[in-house]
Write an enzyme that holds these catalytic residues in place. Structure first.
Site, PDB file in Angstrom:
ATOM      1  N   TRP A   7     -33.255 -21.682  79.565  1.00 58.31           N
ATOM      2  CA  TRP A   7     -32.202 -20.767  79.135  1.00 58.31           C
ATOM      3  C   TRP A   7     -32.588 -19.972  77.901  1.00 58.31           C
ATOM      4  O   TRP A   7     -32.166 -18.816  77.739  1.00 58.31           O
ATOM      5  CB  TRP A   7     -30.907 -21.543  78.895  1.00 58.31           C
ATOM      6  CG  TRP A   7     -30.261 -21.969  80.170  1.00 58.31           C
ATOM      7  CD1 TRP A   7     -30.166 -23.234  80.678  1.00 58.31           C
ATOM      8  CD2 TRP A   7     -29.656 -21.113  81.144  1.00 58.31           C
ATOM      9  NE1 TRP A   7     -29.535 -23.221  81.893  1.00 58.31           N
ATOM     10  CE2 TRP A   7     -29.201 -21.934  82.215  1.00 58.31           C
ATOM     11  CE3 TRP A   7     -29.447 -19.729  81.226  1.00 58.31           C
ATOM     12  CZ2 TRP A   7     -28.556 -21.412  83.327  1.00 58.31           C
ATOM     13  CZ3 TRP A   7     -28.809 -19.215  82.343  1.00 58.31           C
ATOM     14  CH2 TRP A   7     -28.370 -20.041  83.378  1.00 58.31           C
TER      15      TRP A   7
ATOM     16  N   SER B  79     -24.430 -14.855  81.074  1.00 53.38           N
ATOM     17  CA  SER B  79     -23.573 -15.854  80.452  1.00 53.38           C
ATOM     18  C   SER B  79     -22.618 -16.465  81.479  1.00 53.38           C
ATOM     19  O   SER B  79     -22.372 -17.679  81.475  1.00 53.38           O
ATOM     20  CB  SER B  79     -22.774 -15.213  79.311  1.00 53.38           C
ATOM     21  OG  SER B  79     -21.816 -16.111  78.786  1.00 53.38           O
TER      22      SER B  79
ATOM     23  N   ARG C 212     -19.128 -28.781  76.106  1.00 53.01           N
ATOM     24  CA  ARG C 212     -19.871 -27.569  76.428  1.00 53.01           C
ATOM     25  C   ARG C 212     -19.089 -26.287  76.158  1.00 53.01           C
ATOM     26  O   ARG C 212     -19.694 -25.228  75.997  1.00 53.01           O
ATOM     27  CB  ARG C 212     -20.288 -27.599  77.902  1.00 53.01           C
ATOM     28  CG  ARG C 212     -21.351 -28.645  78.224  1.00 53.01           C
ATOM     29  CD  ARG C 212     -21.645 -28.685  79.718  1.00 53.01           C
ATOM     30  NE  ARG C 212     -22.559 -29.755  80.078  1.00 53.01           N
ATOM     31  CZ  ARG C 212     -23.866 -29.594  80.322  1.00 53.01           C
ATOM     32  NH1 ARG C 212     -24.393 -28.394  80.249  1.00 53.01           N
ATOM     33  NH2 ARG C 212     -24.631 -30.622  80.645  1.00 53.01           N
TER      34      ARG C 212
ATOM     35  N   HIS D 192     -24.503 -18.899  83.626  1.00 52.94           N
ATOM     36  CA  HIS D 192     -24.751 -20.107  82.838  1.00 52.94           C
ATOM     37  C   HIS D 192     -23.484 -20.975  82.769  1.00 52.94           C
ATOM     38  O   HIS D 192     -23.527 -22.196  82.964  1.00 52.94           O
ATOM     39  CB  HIS D 192     -25.211 -19.705  81.442  1.00 52.94           C
ATOM     40  CG  HIS D 192     -25.788 -20.815  80.646  1.00 52.94           C
ATOM     41  ND1 HIS D 192     -26.213 -20.669  79.344  1.00 52.94           N
ATOM     42  CD2 HIS D 192     -26.015 -22.133  80.945  1.00 52.94           C
ATOM     43  CE1 HIS D 192     -26.662 -21.826  78.896  1.00 52.94           C
ATOM     44  NE2 HIS D 192     -26.560 -22.729  79.838  1.00 52.94           N
TER      45      HIS D 192
ATOM     46  N   THR E  14     -28.013 -34.126  87.361  1.00 52.48           N
ATOM     47  CA  THR E  14     -29.095 -35.025  87.777  1.00 52.48           C
ATOM     48  C   THR E  14     -29.684 -35.829  86.627  1.00 52.48           C
ATOM     49  O   THR E  14     -30.488 -36.724  86.852  1.00 52.48           O
ATOM     50  CB  THR E  14     -30.230 -34.209  88.410  1.00 52.48           C
ATOM     51  OG1 THR E  14     -30.788 -33.319  87.412  1.00 52.48           O
ATOM     52  CG2 THR E  14     -29.741 -33.398  89.596  1.00 52.48           C
TER      53      THR E  14
ATOM     54  N   CYS F  59     -32.430 -28.830  90.618  1.00 54.27           N
ATOM     55  CA  CYS F  59     -31.940 -27.760  89.742  1.00 54.27           C
ATOM     56  C   CYS F  59     -32.654 -26.451  90.056  1.00 54.27           C
ATOM     57  O   CYS F  59     -32.041 -25.376  90.038  1.00 54.27           O
ATOM     58  CB  CYS F  59     -32.162 -28.136  88.276  1.00 54.27           C
ATOM     59  SG  CYS F  59     -31.521 -29.755  87.805  1.00 54.27           S
TER      60      CYS F  59
ATOM     61  N   ARG G 294     -25.308 -30.792  91.345  1.00 57.01           N
ATOM     62  CA  ARG G 294     -24.584 -31.702  90.473  1.00 57.01           C
ATOM     63  C   ARG G 294     -25.504 -32.150  89.340  1.00 57.01           C
ATOM     64  O   ARG G 294     -26.691 -31.824  89.327  1.00 57.01           O
ATOM     65  CB  ARG G 294     -24.085 -32.914  91.264  1.00 57.01           C
ATOM     66  CG  ARG G 294     -25.157 -33.702  91.980  1.00 57.01           C
ATOM     67  CD  ARG G 294     -24.555 -34.668  92.994  1.00 57.01           C
ATOM     68  NE  ARG G 294     -25.568 -35.465  93.684  1.00 57.01           N
ATOM     69  CZ  ARG G 294     -25.306 -36.246  94.731  1.00 57.01           C
ATOM     70  NH1 ARG G 294     -24.068 -36.341  95.190  1.00 57.01           N
ATOM     71  NH2 ARG G 294     -26.266 -36.945  95.316  1.00 57.01           N
TER      72      ARG G 294
ATOM     73  N   CYS H  80     -36.776 -29.781  87.252  1.00 52.83           N
ATOM     74  CA  CYS H  80     -36.014 -30.595  88.209  1.00 52.83           C
ATOM     75  C   CYS H  80     -35.945 -29.830  89.529  1.00 52.83           C
ATOM     76  O   CYS H  80     -35.443 -28.703  89.569  1.00 52.83           O
ATOM     77  CB  CYS H  80     -34.621 -30.861  87.651  1.00 52.83           C
ATOM     78  SG  CYS H  80     -33.373 -31.349  88.857  1.00 52.83           S
TER      79      CYS H  80
END
Length: 485
Positions: A221, A264, A303, A267, A210, A410, A208, A407
């Protein structure tokens, strides 16, 4: 008839005529209540209303939506909470091999919550230790000295004599060869056996938002797109964001296009997870900080909407369906092998439930009528050999980049989903799996302890959880559609 009566009739006629005109207006398909929304307004408000072909595949978006949301998603939700799939061994302490590790996330929601040692089923720990030794065991002194054969069965006593004279150094080299042979078909770097690796309870650490963002997140990325994608460089980045590579996919070969769409799609899936489990508020209690997570439709629009992504957002969402089909096909291809796994944790009743659930899920997956055709890739003779080699090296490099995520939570999910994707590609393009399947190995009543093709427990856990993440993203897409309508 009196004047008063005439006026009353006229009023009634006018009222009836007006009512008729109103009815005709609202019934007119080109206007009124049944009118179609303005095309530009429709596109603006419903950019995630995808339809039509997924491209490079033989099915459309609606087919995948229904199949996933009705059949796959519910089954995965009940399966992935089982002990075999909730404990994942990973190395989160590995240093970044590409740049100084100077961007650690200090936010409390970035931290991984450790699980108690006694919470991990003993069967998982025992089998993990056994698997680490299995591949190289036959090259060890212990294996050579085992009296499993009688002297009468040792048809080559000279070879037996020579084998006992092998040095310790040679044994160590044989072990390295065995590990190299195991990793030959891998599309990612596996680090669960390295020093510093530990079991993580995925249910205690859900994926989720953070708060991890900014230059550190962008650098991850940017490295994946601009340094690892075919032909990527800073000049090809579009104006929306420096880390997103803008390619005219019509002008590249299928292998390059598929690689880009897979990355992609991954992502996009991760971004949907962050939007669906967004940090909406947090308590100020220092001793027991708590967060409230939920869907954030505005973040989803930011996004993915065409207005904020230079028109690219809907294409990124369509790529999610592409990677979903790739991993779906991998599970279908590996189904005969996966049915032979015991999914052992030492908890007998639950282990049996998992095996039944796996068999049910795989049967549903095999029933899908429009699977991705992996044979369309790497089919151009000599050139395909180089492409396949490039794919492996690039995906291995991406798995290394995941060690650079600042993270920890992550990083955990980035490593898991990258390994799951790498495992799917390993399945699709494994010559060993093809050979084992063609020889009827999976139909035999008993399979040797070290078969020609096998997946480690971390690979299986990552494969199913990674596919679960993609399934969840497509399911959440439907929820966002409802809100944005």
């Amino acid at each position: 008839m009196s004047t008063r009566g005439t006026r009353k009739v006229q009023r009634n006629l006018w009222a009836s005529l007006l009512a008729l005109l109103v009815i005709l207006y609202w019934a007119d398909p080109s206007g009124g209540y049944f009118a179609a929304l303005d095309e530009t307004e429709t596109n603006k408000n419903c950019f995630c209303e995808l339809e039509g072909s997924i491209n490079d595949c033989s099915c459309d978006v609606d087919t995948v939506d229904h199949f996933n949301n009705m059949k796959i998603f519910p089954r995965l939700q009940s399966l992935l909470v089982k002990n075999f799939f909730r404990f994942y061994k990973v190395n989160l302490r590995q240093e970044c091999p590409f740049w100084p590790d100077d961007s650690r996330c200090a936010m409390r929601f970035c931290q991984v919550e450790n699980c108690e040692e006694q919470a991990i089923p003993q069967g998982i720990k025992d089998k993990g230790e056994h698997k680490e030794r299995a591949a190289a065991f036959k090259y060890t002194r212990e294996a050579q000295s085992t009296s499993g054969c009688s002297d009468a069965e040792d048809f080559d006593s000279a070879l037996g004599f020579l084998d006992t004279s092998i040095s310790d150094q040679a044994h160590r080299e044989f072990e390295l060869w065995a590990k190299h042979d195991e990793a030959e078909e891998d599309f990612c770097i596996v680090d669960d056996h390295e020093e510093g690796s530990q079991y993580v309870d995925l249910l205690l650490n859900p994926e989720r938002y953070t708060g991890y963002r900014g230059e550190s997140a962008h650098r991850i990325w940017k490295s994946i797109y601009l340094e690892n994608c075919f032909g990527g460089n800073n000049e090809t980045a579009n104006k929306f964001s420096s880390y997103v590579q803008h390619l005219d996919l019509r002008n590249v070969c299928l292998e390059q296009r598929a690689f880009y769409r897979i990355i992609s799609g991954l992502h996009s899936s991760i971004n949907i997870h962050l939007c669906s489990k967004y940090l909406l508020s947090e308590s100020k209690d220092f001793l027991d900080p708590q967060g409230v997570w939920g869907p954030n439709a505005q973040e989803f629009k930011r996004r993915f909407s065409p207005e904020t992504t230079s028109g690219e957002g809907p294409h990124w969402l369509r790529n999610l369906y592409f990677i979903y089909l790739v991993e779906l096909r991998a599970l279908a291809k590996a189904a005969p092998y996966l049915r032979r796994e015991d999914y052992y944790t030492g908890i007998a009743e639950e282990d049996e439930e998992v095996k039944l659930a796996i068999n049910d899920l795989l049967s549903v997956i095999e029933s899908f009528q429009s699977h991705f055709d992996e044979n369309a890739l790497f089919s151009s003779g000599i050139a395909s050999i180089k492409f396949k080699s490039d794919y492996k090296e690039k995906f291995r490099n991406i798995s290394r980049i995941m060690s650079c995520v600042g993270c920890d939570k992550c990083k955990l999910w980035g490593k898991l989903q990258t390994q799951g994707l790498g495992t799917a590609l390993k399945i699709l393009y494994s010559e060993k799996l093809n050979l084992a399947t063609e020889s009827g190995l999976w139909d035999k009543p008993h399979i040797e302890a070290d078969p020609i093709f096998r997946l480690s427990r971390p690979e299986i856990v990552a494969l199913f959880n990674a596919f679960g993440r993609l399934s969840n993203s497509i399911y959440e897409m439907e929820n966002f559609r409802r809100v944005l309508r």
